[in-house]
Design an enzyme around this catalytic site. Structure first.
Site, PDB file in Angstrom:
ATOM      1  N   SER A  94      21.922   6.998   3.202  1.00 51.44           N
ATOM      2  CA  SER A  94      23.059   6.083   3.167  1.00 51.44           C
ATOM      3  C   SER A  94      22.636   4.631   3.307  1.00 51.44           C
ATOM      4  CB  SER A  94      23.979   6.442   4.334  1.00 51.44           C
ATOM      5  OG  SER A  94      24.960   5.456   4.512  1.00 51.44           O
ATOM      6  N   TYR A 124      25.668   7.106  13.431  1.00 58.50           N
ATOM      7  CA  TYR A 124      25.589   7.735  12.106  1.00 58.50           C
ATOM      8  C   TYR A 124      24.424   7.159  11.304  1.00 58.50           C
ATOM      9  CZ  TYR A 124      26.399   8.567   7.186  1.00 58.50           C
ATOM     10  OH  TYR A 124      26.209   8.884   5.864  1.00 58.50           O
ATOM     11  N   LYS A 150      20.773   8.989  10.116  1.00 57.03           N
ATOM     12  CA  LYS A 150      20.279   9.078   8.737  1.00 57.03           C
ATOM     13  C   LYS A 150      18.882   8.456   8.617  1.00 57.03           C
ATOM     14  CE  LYS A 150      23.353  11.295   6.350  1.00 57.03           C
ATOM     15  NZ  LYS A 150      23.020  12.455   5.516  1.00 57.03           N
TER      16      LYS A 150
END
Ligand code: UDP
Length: 329
Positions: free
Chosen positions: A116, A140, A144
C-alpha cells in the site's frame, strides 16, 4: 500456472482471480471469509482457512501444488488498526511469516504481496516514487511495511522471488458486472458518494476543506481495480528467484474529493449532498503515484482508470447489487 491467492475472496483479490483465469492461470483461493465473500470466488476452488494456520495452508499447498502465491489476506481499516494494532500485526505480519513458512515447506518460490501507499506516510513530495522513504503514520501502514520487510529478508535468505505492489486508491468494479466492492462498514470515498446517489445515505462528509491543495480538499490517485488486477498477473511473470522488488500502482494523476463528488454527480445524474466536515486524523493532503517503474519493468499501464470510468463501473455495480448494500450502513 497454478496460483494460490490468499485473501482471494476480497475486493482486489477476486478481481485478480478473474484476471488470472483470463490469462490462462488457475487461481486457488484461500480465505477465512471474515471480510471476503464466497460469491466472489468464481474462477477456481475456494479453500476456507486462516492465513495464520500453518497446517491449513500446508494442506492446501500439498493438495493444489501451486507454482506461486499472491497474498491479499490482510486487514485494511486504518481506524481499526489504531484501536486494535495487535490484531493487525498478527494478521498482516505474522500471517506473512506463516505463509512464507508454508511456501518453503512446499517448495513454492514466488510471491506477490498486496502492499500500500500507506507505507509512505506523509511524503515530502508528490508524485511518490518507490525510493521515497517509507515512514507510515498508523499501525496499518506499519504492518504493511513490516510484511514487505519480512518478505524481502526471507526472499534473500532462501532464494525466493518476491514482489510488493503498493496500491494507491483502489476503486471501480469489474466492467462485466461480475464483481465489485462490498465492505462493511464502508469507509471509502467513492462507494460512500455513490451510496448517497443511490439514496442509501443522506449525505457524504468531506473530511477537510482547508488543505493546501487547489480546492482545499485532499487529493488521491484513484486506480481501477481491473488495472490493479492486471498488474498482479504481470508481476507473476517477472518474479525472479532471490529477488525483491516493489512497484507503485497508480495513474500519476490526482483527483480532489470535490472533483470526485462532481464527477459522481455527472455520471449518476443525481444530486449528491456533500457536507463540509473536519479533517480526518492522519490524512496526508495529497498522495499521487509515480508509477514509471511498473510501466518500464512490468509493462503495466492503467487502461481503465479515468475517474469517470472508475465511477461509472462502481455505479453500475452498485445498481446491480444495491440489495447487498446495507441501508444507511
Ligand atoms: N473521505 C471523505 N469522506 C468520506 C470518506 C473519505 O472526505 O466519507 C476522504 C478521505 O479523507 C481521503 C479521501 O476521501 O482524503 C479518500 O479516502 P478513502 O478512505 O477512500 O481512501 P484512503 O485515501 O484513506 O486510502
Amino acid at each position: 500456472m497454478r496460483v494460490l491467492v490468499t485473501g482471494g475472496a476480497g475486493y482486489i483479490g477476486s478481481h485478480t482471480c478473474k484476471a488470472l483465469a483470463e490469462a490462462g492461470h488457475t487461481p486457488i483461493v484461500y480465505d477465512n471469509l471474515r471480510t471476503g465473500h464466497a460469491w466472489a470466488v468464481k474462477w477456481g476452488p475456494l479453500e476456507h482457512g486462516d492465513i495464520n494456520d500453518l497446517a491449513g495452508l500446508s494442506d492446501t499447498m500439498r493438495r493444489h501444488r501451486p507454482d506461486a502465491v499472491i497474498n491479499f489476506a490482510a486487514l485494511a481499516y486504518v481506524g481499526e488498526s489504531v484501536e486494535r494494532p495487535d490484531f493487525y500485526y498478527r494478521t498482516n505480519v505474522s500471517g506473512m511469516v506463516t505463509l512464507l513458512q508454508a511456501m518453503r515447506l512446499h517448495d513454492v518460490n514466488a510471491i506477490v504481496l498486496s502492499s500500500s501507499c500507506a507505507t509512505y506516510g506523509v511524503p515530502a513530495r508528490v508524485p511518490i516514487g518507490e525510493d521515497t522513504p517509507q515512514n507510515p503514520i498508523n499501525p496499518y501502514g506499519r504492518s504493511k511495511r513490516m510484511a514487505e520487510e519480512v518478505m524481502r529478508d526471507v526472499c534473500a535468505a532462501y532464494g525466493l522471488g518476491g514482489i510488493a505492489l503498493r496500491y494507491f486508491n483502489a476503486a471501480g468494479a469489474d466492467h462485466d458486472g461480475e464483481l465489485g466492492e462490498e465492505h462493511a462498514p464502508e469507509t471509502h470515498l467513492i462507494p460512500l458518494v455513490l451510496q448517497v446517489a443511490a439514496g442509501l445515505r443522506d449525505h457524504v462528509s468531506i473530511f477537510g476543506t482547508d488543505y493546501d491543495t487547489p480546492d482545499g480538499t485532499c487529493i488521491r490517485d484513484y486506480v481501477h481495480v481491473t488495472d490493479l488486477a492486471s498488474a498482479h498477473v504481470a508481476a507473476l511473470s517477472t518474479c525472479q528467484p532471490g529477488g525483491f522488488s516493489a512497484f507503485n500502482l497508480g495513474t500519476g494523476r490526482g483527483s480532489s474529493i470535490a472533483e470526485v463528488v462532481a464527477c459522481a454527480r455527472a455520471v449518476t445524474g443525481k444530486a449528491i449532498v456533500a457536507q463540509e466536515g473536519p479533517r480526518r486524523p492522519g490524512d496526508p493532503p495529497a498522495l499521487v503515484a509515480d508509477a514509471a517503474r511498473a510501466r518500464e519493468v512490468l509493462g503495466w499501464s492503467p487502461a481503465h482508470s479515468d475517474l469517470e470510468k472508475v465511477i461509472a463501473d462502481a455505479w453500475a455495480w452498485m445498481t446491480i447489487h444495491r440489495a447487498r448494500v446495507p441501508a444507511g450502513g
